[in-house]
Design a protein around this motif. Structure first.
Motif, PDB file in Angstrom:
ATOM      1  N   SER B 566      -7.153 -12.567  -8.931  1.00 37.22           N
ATOM      2  CA  SER B 566      -7.046 -12.712 -10.469  1.00 37.22           C
ATOM      3  C   SER B 566      -5.591 -13.102 -10.615  1.00 37.22           C
ATOM      4  O   SER B 566      -5.169 -13.810 -11.485  1.00 37.22           O
ATOM      5  N   ALA B 567      -4.743 -12.629  -9.729  1.00 39.73           N
ATOM      6  CA  ALA B 567      -3.181 -13.054  -9.763  1.00 39.73           C
ATOM      7  C   ALA B 567      -2.822 -14.336  -9.602  1.00 39.73           C
ATOM      8  O   ALA B 567      -2.215 -15.188 -10.377  1.00 39.73           O
ATOM      9  N   ALA B 568      -3.646 -14.712  -8.667  1.00 38.90           N
ATOM     10  CA  ALA B 568      -3.387 -16.125  -7.995  1.00 38.90           C
ATOM     11  C   ALA B 568      -4.023 -17.240  -9.185  1.00 38.90           C
ATOM     12  O   ALA B 568      -3.534 -18.326  -9.099  1.00 38.90           O
ATOM     13  N   LEU B 569      -4.913 -16.936  -9.706  1.00 44.11           N
ATOM     14  CA  LEU B 569      -5.613 -17.703 -10.780  1.00 44.11           C
ATOM     15  C   LEU B 569      -5.115 -17.607 -12.242  1.00 44.11           C
ATOM     16  O   LEU B 569      -5.748 -18.035 -12.978  1.00 44.11           O
ATOM     17  N   ALA B 578       5.562 -14.491  -7.545  1.00 40.00           N
ATOM     18  CA  ALA B 578       5.095 -13.767  -8.852  1.00 40.00           C
ATOM     19  C   ALA B 578       3.747 -13.018  -8.628  1.00 40.00           C
ATOM     20  O   ALA B 578       3.446 -12.354  -9.102  1.00 40.00           O
ATOM     21  N   ILE B 579       2.940 -14.174  -7.788  1.00 42.54           N
ATOM     22  CA  ILE B 579       1.421 -13.642  -7.734  1.00 42.54           C
ATOM     23  C   ILE B 579       1.527 -12.242  -6.990  1.00 42.54           C
ATOM     24  O   ILE B 579       0.943 -11.524  -7.187  1.00 42.54           O
ATOM     25  N   ILE B 580       2.410 -12.385  -5.976  1.00 43.77           N
ATOM     26  CA  ILE B 580       2.363 -11.073  -5.135  1.00 43.77           C
ATOM     27  C   ILE B 580       2.875 -10.062  -5.611  1.00 43.77           C
ATOM     28  O   ILE B 580       2.320  -8.917  -5.891  1.00 43.77           O
ATOM     29  N   ASN B 584       1.017  -6.664  -6.663  1.00 45.41           N
ATOM     30  CA  ASN B 584       1.646  -5.450  -6.201  1.00 45.41           C
ATOM     31  C   ASN B 584       1.351  -4.405  -7.406  1.00 45.41           C
ATOM     32  O   ASN B 584       0.855  -3.084  -7.235  1.00 45.41           O
ATOM     33  N   ASP B 585       1.769  -4.917  -8.560  1.00 47.49           N
ATOM     34  CA  ASP B 585       1.913  -3.774  -9.596  1.00 47.49           C
ATOM     35  C   ASP B 585       0.549  -3.509  -9.992  1.00 47.49           C
ATOM     36  O   ASP B 585       0.280  -2.238 -10.261  1.00 47.49           O
ATOM     37  N   LYS B 651       9.992 -15.290  -2.112  1.00 44.96           N
ATOM     38  CA  LYS B 651       9.151 -16.489  -1.867  1.00 44.96           C
ATOM     39  C   LYS B 651       9.908 -17.369  -0.783  1.00 44.96           C
ATOM     40  O   LYS B 651      10.943 -17.574  -0.624  1.00 44.96           O
ATOM     41  N   GLU B 652       9.004 -17.556   0.427  1.00 40.54           N
ATOM     42  CA  GLU B 652       9.323 -18.260   1.408  1.00 40.54           C
ATOM     43  C   GLU B 652       8.562 -19.628   1.508  1.00 40.54           C
ATOM     44  O   GLU B 652       7.437 -19.660   1.016  1.00 40.54           O
TER      45      GLU B 652
END
Lengths: 115, 732
Positions: B566-569, B578-580, B584-585, B651-652
C-alpha cells in the motif's frame, strides 16, 4: 547462555555469556527487563557486555530492540560493549549498529554512559 | 508490555509448580523428606502389606487355640502321608464281636462268661487285662437273682438257687486273682448327682505339685462298678476321651479331675498294672505337666497331661475275637507279656471315633494306640518354639515379597516365595518323620500369601494406572501434535497463499526477468517476497524475513507485505525511502507482539536497469555479472522495520548492466545447517551464485542453488524458511 549483573559506578552492566538463540532468548529477556528497571532507578543506563557472546539470532536482536524501546520510554541509555567478530557482523547486517552505541569494552561503555 | 507479560507468566508457572506438589496426589511427593524407616516401608503397596503382615503376626501369635483347627489340617496330612508303622503289638484287644455274640449269646453276657474270658486271657500270658466295660448294677442272670425275679419257681428250687454264688461274686473272684483294671465313666452335671457318693476307692494317682490338678479335664463324678468288683480290682481307670470339635480324636487325656481328685485313665492304669507298679505320679509344676512316673520309668506327656498319639492305620492284627479266646482256638502264648484290652465291637456298638489316619476306629483301639505311643516314645510333640519358627517363616515370606516386589520383576519374589515356602514344608515334614515334631508351614504360608496377593494386587493396579496415564498422555500429545500441525499448516497456508507467482506478473517489461523461490521450514519462519509493477516500466520488489516463527510470524509477514504494497502504491513519484519509512511507521502501529521484519525493497526501471532500493536490516544482496563474477551489493541501510519508529532510511541506487542479476536471499540460505552443525555460509553461496549464469532460465538457476543448499544440509531439517529472489536486467 549465562547472564550476570554488575553495578559499576551506578551503571548496570549485564555480562552475557554463550549463545542467544531461540532456546535462550526467553531467559535473556527475563534477565534484561529487571536490569532496565534498576538502571532507571539508578538514573544512569544499562550496558550489555557481550564479550562472551559468540552467536545471536534474530530473537536475540528482538530482545535488544525491546530494551532499546523501553530505554527510550524510561529516558535512560542502553549501550552495547565488547562485540566479537561474529556479533559485530550480525549487528552490521541488521544495522543494529545504527541504533545502538557500541563500545569496545565494558569499562569504556560505563564511562560513556556516565558521560 | 511483552516484558511484563513474560515475567508475569514466569511467576505464574512457578506458582503452578507449587500447586502441583500439593495437589497432584502422587505419593512420591510427600516422601522426599522422609526418614530411612519410612523409606523402607514405602513403595507401591508396601504400607498396606506391612500393615497386613503385622495383623497376620498378631493373628498367628495372639489367638492361641483358635487357629488349632487350621494347623490340624496340616498335621493330619502329615500323619496320613506317613502313618506310624506298628512293628510289633505290645497291646492286644479281645473284642466281643459279632462272631462272639453269635457263639455265646446276646450282650450283656452273664458275668460268669466275662470271668471265663478274663481267665482265658490271663492263662495265655497277659500282663494285665483292661476292661472297656462297666458293671455298675448286679448281673440279673445270676441264679440267686433269678430266684428272686421269677415267681413261677417252687420254693425248693428257689431255695437251692438262693444258695448259689452270684455271677458278680464269681467275676469278683477272678478279678481278685488276676491283674484286672476296671473301667469307670466320668459324668458331669445332673447325671453326676446320682453317682456322687461320699467315699469311693480312687486309683493311686499322685501329683508332684497340686497345681497340676487344674490342667486335668474336669468331671463331677464317676460311674463306679459293683463294690464287690472294685474291691478286688488292682486298677481302676476312667474311660472318657473326647474327640476334637470336628469329631477327630487327636489328643487323649491320661487322667481326669473328678470333683477335686486326680483320677488316672484306663490307659495309665493298664500301663501301671502291666509294669507292676503300686502307684503313679504326674510330674511337673506350676500347672505344667512334664510326664507320668510309673515305678522307675518316666513317660513324657504334653503340658496338659495329654498325649498326641502318632496313629497307625486300624490294624486287624490287634484284634482277637472273644469267641476264639473262649473256645481255645488261639495260641497258648498269644498274650504273653502283652497288655490286653477287652471291649465290645459287635453290631450296635457306637463307640467309634475317627483319627487323623482312619475314619472309623473303635475307642478301644485308640486306647491301645496311646499305650503303644507311651511304650515306644512315638507320641507327637509340638515344641514350644514351633509358634516362633512359624512366625519367623511368615515374616521371611512376607518380608521377601514386601522388599522385592517393588524393585525386581514380580516373578522373582513369587518364585522365591514358592521356593522358601516349599523348603519350609519339606523341612517340617522331615521334622515330623524323624523327630515326631509338629511344625506347621501351611498357616504361615497362607497368611503371607495374603501379603503376596496384596502386593501383586497393588502392583497390578499400579501398572493399570500407569498404562491409563500413559494412554491419556499419548492422547494429549496426539491432540497437541495435531493442533501444532494444524497451526503450522495454517501458518504455511497464510504464507504461501499471499505470495505472488512472479513468473506470471502482468506487465513486466521485456528487459526484466524475475524469479523467486520460497520454501517454508517445518516451523514456518515468516519469510516473504513480493513483486508488482508500480507503473508501466517500473517493477517494485521486496524480500523480507520476520523474526519469530509460526502463526504470529506468518500473520505479521502478511501484514508487512500488505502495508509495504500500500505504501509503494501510494502514488507515482514517491521515493523508495519514503515508501519504506511509511511502511515502517504503519507496520509498527500494528505490532502488538513486538516482532520486526528485515526487508530489502527496491524499484527497478525496466528500460535503464536503474534501481532505487532500501535495506532495512536485511542481508546485503549479491550481484552476479554476465561472466559469472559475484559481488556483494554493499548497502548503507537501516535497522529492520519496527525496530525504530521514524528511522530515516537512506535511499540508495544502483544501475544493473545488461546481463547482470540482483539476487536477494534470506538467512535461510546462509544459515542452512548440515547434520554436523556447519553453516552453508557466504562462500558457498557465492560459488553457487556464480554457477547460475550457466542456466539460461532464471528459475532453473534458482532451483540449482536450492538443490545445492539441500544437498549440503544432507537431510537435516531446515530450521528457517529459505527464500531467494533473482532479478535480471536483460538490457533495453
Amino acid at each position: 547462555m549465562e547472564c550476570r549483573k554488575e553495578n559499576k559506578d551506578g551503571v548496570i552492566v549485564l555480562v552475557v555469556d554463550g549463545a542467544i538463540d531461540h532456546e535462550t532468548a526467553a531467559a535473556f529477556e527475563q534477565a534484561v527487563m529487571p536490569s532496565l528497571d534498576e538502571a532507571e532507578a539508578a538514573g544512569t543506563g544499562l550496558v550489555f557486555d557481550m564479550s562472551g557472546v559468540d552467536y545471536m539470532s534474530s530473537v536475540g536482536l528482538r530482545v535488544l530492540m525491546l530494551a532499546a524501546k523501553a530505554a527510550k520510554q524510561k529516558s535512560i541509555s542502553v549501550v552495547v560493549a565488547g562485540l566479537q567478530a561474529t556479533l559485530a557482523e550480525i549487528f552490521q547486517i541488521s544495522r543494529f549498529d545504527k541504533i545502538f552505541t557500541i563500545y569496545d569494552t565494558a569499562d569504556a561503555a560505563v564511562a560513556g554512559v556516565r558521560g | 508490555m511483552t516484558n511484563d507479560d513474560k515475567s508475569g507468566s514466569g511467576g505464574a508457572s512457578g506458582k503452578n509448580r507449587g500447586e502441583d506438589l500439593v495437589g497432584d496426589g502422587d505419593e512420591t511427593v510427600g516422601w522426599s523428606n522422609a526418614g530411612p524407616i519410612r523409606t523402607i516401608i514405602t513403595g507401591k503397596g508396601r504400607p498396606l502389606s506391612v500393615f497386613l503382615l503385622l495383623v497376620a503376626l498378631v493373628v498367628l501369635l495372639g489367638t492361641g487355640d483358635l487357629l488349632t483347627p487350621w494347623r490340624n489340617m496340616g498335621f493330619d496330612i502329615q500323619q496320613r502321608l506317613h502313618p506310624r508303622q506298628a512293628e510289633n503289638l505290645p497291646v492286644m484287644i479281645v473284642e466281643i464281636d459279632e462272631k462272639a455274640l453269635q457263639a455265646y449269646g446276646q450282650w450283656p453276657w452273664p458275668r460268669t462268661m466275662v470271668a471265663n474270658l478274663i481267665q482265658a486271657i490271663t492263662f495265655r500270658g497277659a500282663l494285665v487285662v483292661g476292661l472297656d466295660l462297666l458293671f455298675p448294677e448286679p448281673d440279673r442272670l445270676s441264679l440267686n437273682q433269678i430266684a428272686e425275679d421269677r415267681d413261677d419257681l417252687s420254693d425248693e428250687v428257689r431255695n437251692i438257687l438262693r444258695t448259689v454264688r452270684s455271677n458278680d461274686e464269681i467275676l469278683a473272684g477272678v478279678v481278685g486273682r488276676v491283674p484286672v483294671v476296671l473301667g469307670r465313666a466320668a459324668l458331669t452335671g445332673d447325671e453326676a448327682e446320682v453317682w456322687k457318693k461320699a467315699s469311693k476307692p480312687m486309683p493311686p494317682t499322685d501329683l508332684q505339685d497340686p497345681s497340676l490338678l487344674n490342667v486335668l479335664p474336669k468331671a463331677d463324678a464317676v460311674v463306679t462298678n459293683l463294690p464287690v468288683l472294685e474291691g478286688n480290682a488292682i486298677g481302676l481307670g476312667v474311660l472318657n476321651g473326647e474327640p476334637d470339635s470336628d469329631g477327630i480324636v487327636r489328643r487323649v487325656p491320661l487322667a481326669m479331675n473328678i470333683d477335686g481328685e486326680p483320677h488316672a485313665g484306663m490307659i495309665l492304669e493298664v500301663l501301671r498294672v502291666g509294669l507292676g507298679s503300686p502307684d503313679l505320679m504326674f510330674l511337673g509344676q506350676e500347672g505344667r505337666v512334664s510326664g507320668v512316673r510309673i515305678g522307675p520309668t518316666d513317660f513324657p506327656t504334653d503340658p496338659d497331661a495329654r498325649v498326641t498319639p502318632y496313629f497307625t492305620e486300624s490294624l486287624d492284627a490287634r484284634f482277637v475275637s472273644a469267641a476264639d479266646v473262649l473256645s481255645g482256638r488261639v495260641d497258648s502264648i498269644l498274650f504273653k507279656n502283652r497288655l490286653v484290652l477287652v471291649g465290645v465291637t459287635g453290631i450296635g456298638v457306637v463307640d467309634k471315633r475317627a483319627t487323623p489316619v482312619s475314619p472309623l476306629v473303635h475307642g478301644v483301639e485308640i486306647q491301645a494306640q496311646v499305650l503303644e505311643n507311651l511304650l515306644y516314645g512315638t507320641r507327637l510333640i509340638r515344641p514350644a518354639w514351633a509358634i516362633w519358627a512359624e512366625a519367623a517363616l511368615m515374616l521371611v515370606l512376607g518380608g521377601l515379597v514386601i522388599w522385592l516386589m517393588p524393585i525386581v520383576k514380580p516373578w522373582i519374589p513369587v518364585a522365591l516365595f514358592v521356593v522358601v515356602g516349599g523348603a519350609a514344608a519339606v523341612a517340617s515334614h522331615l521334622a515330623f518323620r524323624f523327630g515326631q515334631l509338629q511344625l506347621d508351614p501351611i498357616l504361615p504360608s497362607v497368611l503371607s500369601t495374603v501379603i503376596l496377593l496384596s502386593m501383586l494386587g497393588v502392583m497390578i493396579a499400579e501398572i493399570d494406572r500407569r498404562r491409563r496415564t500413559l494412554r491419556a498422555t499419548l492422547q494429549t500429545e496426539r491432540i497437541g501434535a495435531a493442533r501444532i500441525a494444524g497451526e503450522l499448516q495454517a501458518a504455511r497456508d497464510i504464507q504461501m497463499g499471499i505470495l505472488p507467482d512472479v513468473s506470471a506478473l502482468p506487465g513486466v517489461p521485456a528487459g526484466i526477468d524475475i524469479a523467486a523461490f520460497l520454501e517454508s521450514a517445518k516451523e514456518v519462519g515468516g519469510d516473504l517476497y513480493d513483486a508488482f509493477m508500480v507503473d508501466e516500466k517500473r517493477l517494485f520488489f521486496l524480500v523480507g524475513d520476520v523474526t519469530g516463527k509460526g502463526v504470529p510470524a506468518s500473520l505479521f509477514m502478511a501484514l508487512s507485505k500488505a502495508m509495504s504494497k500500500s505504501a509503494a502504491l501510494r502514488g507515482p513519484g514517491v521515493a523508495m525511502n519514503a515508501i519504506i519509512e511509511m511502511a515502517n511507521d504503519e507496520i509498527s502501529r500494528e505490532n502488538p507482539a513486538d516482532l520486526f521484519v528485515t526487508m530489502f525493497a527496491g524499484v527497478i526501471d525496466g528500460e535503464t536497469g536503474h534501481v532505487e532500493f532500501c535495506n532495512a536490516g536485511h542481508e546485503d544482496p549479491h550481484i552476479v555479472s554476465a561472466d559469472g563474477t559475484v559481488r556483494v551489493l554493499e548497502c548503507d541501510g537501516g535497522p529492520p522495520l519496527c525496530v525504530f519508529e521514524g528511522f530515516p532510511y537512506p535511499k540508495e541506487t544502483l544501475t544493473l548492466a545488461p546481463g547482470e542479476t540482483l539476487v536477494i536471499t534470506t538467512d535461510g540460505v546462509t544459515e542452512a545447517r548440515n547434520t554436523t552443525g556447519g553453516f552453508y555460509g557466504h562462500d558457498r553461496l557465492e560459488v553457487g551464485l556464480g554457477r547460475m549464469v550457466g542456466e539460461a532460465d532464471l528459475n532453473a538457476g534458482l532451483g540449482t542453488l536450492v538443490r545445492d543448499v539441500r544437498t549440503f544440509e544432507d537431510g537435516a531439517d531446515p530450521t528457517d524458511d529459505l527464500t531467494l529472489m533473482a532479478i535480471r536486467f536483460k538490457g533495453a
